[in-house]
Design a protein around this motif. Structure first.
Motif, PDB file in Angstrom:
ATOM      1  N   ASP A 271     -77.089  -6.994  59.841  1.00  0.00           N
ATOM      2  CA  ASP A 271     -76.923  -8.428  59.585  1.00  0.00           C
ATOM      3  C   ASP A 271     -78.234  -9.192  59.685  1.00  0.00           C
ATOM      4  OD1 ASP A 271     -77.160  -7.983  62.297  1.00  0.00           O
ATOM      5  OD2 ASP A 271     -75.764  -9.581  62.871  1.00  0.00           O
ATOM      6  N   GLN A 272     -79.298  -8.529  60.135  1.00  0.00           N
ATOM      7  CA  GLN A 272     -80.604  -9.189  60.226  1.00  0.00           C
ATOM      8  C   GLN A 272     -81.464  -8.965  58.987  1.00  0.00           C
ATOM      9  OE1 GLN A 272     -80.940  -8.691  65.089  1.00  0.00           O
ATOM     10  NE2 GLN A 272     -82.734  -8.342  63.816  1.00  0.00           N
ATOM     11  N   LEU A 273     -80.969  -8.153  58.041  1.00  0.00           N
ATOM     12  CA  LEU A 273     -81.733  -7.830  56.844  1.00  0.00           C
ATOM     13  C   LEU A 273     -81.207  -8.631  55.659  1.00  0.00           C
ATOM     14  CD1 LEU A 273     -83.856  -6.101  55.357  1.00  0.00           C
ATOM     15  CD2 LEU A 273     -82.062  -4.379  55.022  1.00  0.00           C
ATOM     16  N   HIS A 274     -82.089  -9.388  55.013  1.00  0.00           N
ATOM     17  CA  HIS A 274     -81.742 -10.198  53.844  1.00  0.00           C
ATOM     18  C   HIS A 274     -82.526  -9.639  52.659  1.00  0.00           C
ATOM     19  CE1 HIS A 274     -80.291 -12.952  56.945  1.00  0.00           C
ATOM     20  NE2 HIS A 274     -81.470 -12.756  57.535  1.00  0.00           N
ATOM     21  N   ILE A 275     -81.821  -9.249  51.612  1.00  0.00           N
ATOM     22  CA  ILE A 275     -82.439  -8.527  50.501  1.00  0.00           C
ATOM     23  C   ILE A 275     -82.331  -9.314  49.205  1.00  0.00           C
ATOM     24  CG2 ILE A 275     -82.021  -6.561  48.954  1.00  0.00           C
ATOM     25  CD1 ILE A 275     -81.736  -4.784  51.316  1.00  0.00           C
ATOM     26  N   GLU A 276     -83.384  -9.265  48.399  1.00  0.00           N
ATOM     27  CA  GLU A 276     -83.381  -9.801  47.033  1.00  0.00           C
ATOM     28  C   GLU A 276     -83.782  -8.665  46.099  1.00  0.00           C
ATOM     29  OE1 GLU A 276     -82.344 -12.548  45.662  1.00  0.00           O
ATOM     30  OE2 GLU A 276     -83.935 -13.674  44.667  1.00  0.00           O
ATOM     31  N   ARG A 277     -82.911  -8.372  45.135  1.00  0.00           N
ATOM     32  CA  ARG A 277     -83.215  -7.346  44.141  1.00  0.00           C
ATOM     33  C   ARG A 277     -83.591  -8.028  42.841  1.00  0.00           C
ATOM     34  NH1 ARG A 277     -81.695  -2.160  45.727  1.00  0.00           N
ATOM     35  NH2 ARG A 277     -80.370  -2.126  47.582  1.00  0.00           N
ATOM     36  N   PHE A 278     -84.699  -7.592  42.237  1.00  0.00           N
ATOM     37  CA  PHE A 278     -85.208  -8.217  41.029  1.00  0.00           C
ATOM     38  C   PHE A 278     -84.541  -7.708  39.770  1.00  0.00           C
ATOM     39  CE2 PHE A 278     -89.655  -9.802  42.409  1.00  0.00           C
ATOM     40  CZ  PHE A 278     -89.062 -10.971  42.847  1.00  0.00           C
ATOM     41  N   ALA A 279     -84.054  -6.495  39.790  1.00  0.00           N
ATOM     42  CA  ALA A 279     -83.574  -5.891  38.549  1.00  0.00           C
ATOM     43  C   ALA A 279     -82.233  -5.228  38.777  1.00  0.00           C
ATOM     44  CB  ALA A 279     -84.580  -4.847  38.038  1.00  0.00           C
ATOM     45  N   LEU A 280     -81.473  -5.110  37.722  1.00  0.00           N
ATOM     46  CA  LEU A 280     -80.209  -4.395  37.758  1.00  0.00           C
ATOM     47  C   LEU A 280     -80.478  -2.921  38.010  1.00  0.00           C
ATOM     48  CD1 LEU A 280     -77.178  -3.959  37.187  1.00  0.00           C
ATOM     49  CD2 LEU A 280     -77.765  -3.894  34.749  1.00  0.00           C
ATOM     50  N   GLU A 281     -79.879  -2.399  39.090  1.00  0.00           N
ATOM     51  CA  GLU A 281     -79.990  -0.972  39.387  1.00  0.00           C
ATOM     52  C   GLU A 281     -78.871  -0.266  38.633  1.00  0.00           C
ATOM     53  OE1 GLU A 281     -82.352   0.373  41.171  1.00  0.00           O
ATOM     54  OE2 GLU A 281     -83.290  -1.525  41.719  1.00  0.00           O
ATOM     55  N   ARG A 282     -79.201   0.374  37.538  1.00  0.00           N
ATOM     56  CA  ARG A 282     -78.184   0.971  36.680  1.00  0.00           C
ATOM     57  C   ARG A 282     -77.788   2.339  37.194  1.00  0.00           C
ATOM     58  NH1 ARG A 282     -78.599  -1.788  31.216  1.00  0.00           N
ATOM     59  NH2 ARG A 282     -80.234  -3.320  31.512  1.00  0.00           N
ATOM     60  N   GLY A 283     -76.481   2.508  37.384  1.00  0.00           N
ATOM     61  CA  GLY A 283     -75.956   3.805  37.811  1.00  0.00           C
ATOM     62  C   GLY A 283     -75.496   4.588  36.609  1.00  0.00           C
ATOM     63  N   ALA A 284     -74.213   4.927  36.583  1.00  0.00           N
ATOM     64  CA  ALA A 284     -73.659   5.698  35.471  1.00  0.00           C
ATOM     65  C   ALA A 284     -73.462   4.796  34.262  1.00  0.00           C
ATOM     66  CB  ALA A 284     -72.334   6.317  35.885  1.00  0.00           C
ATOM     67  N   THR A 285     -74.300   4.981  33.246  1.00  0.00           N
ATOM     68  CA  THR A 285     -74.216   4.109  32.077  1.00  0.00           C
ATOM     69  C   THR A 285     -73.207   4.620  31.061  1.00  0.00           C
ATOM     70  OG1 THR A 285     -75.998   5.294  30.946  1.00  0.00           O
ATOM     71  CG2 THR A 285     -76.616   3.442  32.348  1.00  0.00           C
ATOM     72  N   GLY A 286     -72.942   5.886  31.076  1.00  0.00           N
ATOM     73  CA  GLY A 286     -72.029   6.433  30.063  1.00  0.00           C
ATOM     74  C   GLY A 286     -72.685   6.403  28.697  1.00  0.00           C
ATOM     75  N   ALA A 287     -71.943   6.813  27.685  1.00  0.00           N
ATOM     76  CA  ALA A 287     -72.515   6.834  26.338  1.00  0.00           C
ATOM     77  C   ALA A 287     -71.599   6.124  25.354  1.00  0.00           C
ATOM     78  CB  ALA A 287     -72.735   8.284  25.905  1.00  0.00           C
ATOM     79  N   GLU A 288     -70.701   5.261  25.884  1.00  0.00           N
ATOM     80  CA  GLU A 288     -69.690   4.682  25.020  1.00  0.00           C
ATOM     81  C   GLU A 288     -70.271   3.679  24.028  1.00  0.00           C
ATOM     82  OE1 GLU A 288     -69.549   4.722  28.295  1.00  0.00           O
ATOM     83  OE2 GLU A 288     -67.731   5.700  28.982  1.00  0.00           O
ATOM     84  N   GLY A 289     -70.521   2.476  24.500  1.00  0.00           N
ATOM     85  CA  GLY A 289     -70.924   1.433  23.577  1.00  0.00           C
ATOM     86  C   GLY A 289     -69.771   1.060  22.665  1.00  0.00           C
ATOM     87  N   GLY A 290     -70.046   0.256  21.679  1.00  0.00           N
ATOM     88  CA  GLY A 290     -69.016  -0.139  20.740  1.00  0.00           C
ATOM     89  C   GLY A 290     -69.322  -1.481  20.123  1.00  0.00           C
ATOM     90  N   ILE A 291     -68.356  -2.047  19.414  1.00  0.00           N
ATOM     91  CA  ILE A 291     -68.507  -3.365  18.795  1.00  0.00           C
ATOM     92  C   ILE A 291     -67.996  -4.415  19.778  1.00  0.00           C
ATOM     93  CG2 ILE A 291     -67.785  -4.863  16.905  1.00  0.00           C
ATOM     94  CD1 ILE A 291     -67.496  -2.362  15.176  1.00  0.00           C
ATOM     95  N   VAL A 292     -68.862  -5.339  20.136  1.00  0.00           N
ATOM     96  CA  VAL A 292     -68.495  -6.413  21.051  1.00  0.00           C
ATOM     97  C   VAL A 292     -68.246  -7.679  20.233  1.00  0.00           C
ATOM     98  CG1 VAL A 292     -69.156  -7.752  23.083  1.00  0.00           C
ATOM     99  CG2 VAL A 292     -69.955  -5.385  22.829  1.00  0.00           C
TER     100      VAL A 292
END
Length: 371
Positions: A271-292
């Motif tokens: 509870d004493q540690l305050h964190i700021e992350r600058f970038a999205l940490e990408r985990g499992a991205t998969g290969a799907e994609g598609g039409i949005v």
């Protein structure tokens, strides 16, 4: 108060904390209908807008070979009541499209109120098109779009008796605003700073940091990783033996922050540690994609499974809500009308009828968003 909502509707999406500013914008929008308020405001001043926050680049000052401090004069409606450590969104017109990113403010609120400017310090990343453009291609006089200051990673008031700032690379940028604010306010505390960069040439704010150390404001340790190695748990204990007793603010690459999180958790001091992350940490991205599809069939784009829905919308020219772009602030949440999407951080799948964060989600097949 339905009448108030109808009156303020033209300015409802403008990022401003001040009610009076929103009312003025709404009033101006009403009296200029059916023409857009910006048709009139832009003639008077390019920084005036009834729909959005704008700013003009005052200067681009090199800090290192691949970083620069960008000083911006915000236009009508911007609030200088931000907190040291917060970030702003900046939108830049590149090749006919507005590209958006969020960067920590390196200026100090009190100084900003005095001279009417704010500053961000940007490091050009090899894979970052916009960051490279900001550092090497942005010219003074450029009009940019702005999103209001936001974020919970801020300097506390009053200060804790003992503090640690642990940073790496450009993770120093929110911390320098905190340190500058402390110096300007004349605040004193037991402050340790551990900052790591590859080499001396990569060090931001070198003279300023060393000056703060010479003046006794901070106890500074600089870790040059190419010669000294990474900051390890053992190194952390050696440099700051009482680290678990300090309120700590940390910002930097994912591996560095993960190491600190593990250490504080093991010490029972999470509870004493305050964190700021600058970038999205990408985990499992998969290969799907598609039409949005963004609301209607005339607003569609086909993307891969690693492109966030926020990025897809911006590529399609859709005005998308956003804030931190890292899955923290919830500003980008929209309803998923059809299909499925995947959380890039965890791999978890979300289906139609759920509210999703577009900045950390990608298409898992064809999908439709309610935007």
């Amino acid at each position: 108060m339905a009448w108030r909502e109808r009156f303020e509707a033209p300015a409802a999406d403008v990022a401003s904390r001040r009610k009076r500013t929103k009312w003025l914008r709404a009033a101006f929008a009403r009296v200029t209908t059916p023409l857009l308020p910006d048709d009139y405001l832009h003639l008077a001043n390019p920084l005036w807008s009834a729909r959005e926050l704008r700013g003009k680049v005052v200067s681009v000052v090199p800090e290192t070979a691949d970083s620069a401090t960008i000083v911006i004069k915000p236009g009508w409606g911007f609030s200088f009541d931000y907190h040291p450590g917060q970030y702003i969104g900046i939108g830049v017109l590149v090749d006919g499209r507005w590209a958006w990113r969020s960067y920590s403010l390196t200026s100090v609120p009190s100084a900003s109120r005095e001279d009417g400017t704010v500053a961000i310090t940007v490091k050009a990343m090899p894979e970052g098109f916009l960051s490279s453009h900001l550092v090497k291609g942005l010219a003074a006089g450029t009009v940019v779009r702005l999103a209001a200051p936001a974020g919970e990673f801020v300097l506390p008031d009053p200060l804790p008796a003992k503090m640690l700032f642990a940073t790496a690379g450009s993770g120093l940028t929110p911390i320098i605003s905190m340190l500058r604010a402390m110096r300007r306010r004349g605040q004193a505390a037991d402050v340790a700073v551990i900052h790591s960069v590859p080499t001396e040439d990569d060090l931001l704010f070198s003279e300023e940091l060393r000056g703060m150390a010479d003046d006794g404001l901070i106890d500074l340790h600089l870790q040059f990783t190419r010669s000294d190695g990474q900051v390890t748990p053992a190194k952390l204990r050696a440099l700051c033996p009482d680290w678990a007793e300090r309120q700590t603010w940390a910002c930097g690459p994912g591996g560095f922050l993960d190491m600190l999180s593990e250490q504080f958790a093991e010490a029972g001091a999470a509870d004493q540690l305050h964190i700021e992350r600058f970038a999205l940490e990408r985990g499992a991205t998969g290969a799907e994609g598609g039409i949005v599809t963004f609301g209607t069939p005339d607003r569609q784009i086909e993307v891969d499974g690693a492109t966030t829905l926020l990025e897809a919308g911006e590529q399609a020219g859709v005005l998308m809500p956003f804030g931190c772009r890292m899955g923290i602030c919830q500003s980008c949440v929209v309803m998923l009308d059809k299909g499925a999407v995947r959380d890039l951080r965890t791999g978890a799948e979300h289906v139609e009828g759920e509210r999703i964060q577009t900045c950390v989600s990608a298409a898992a097949g064809d999908c439709t968003l309610d935007v």
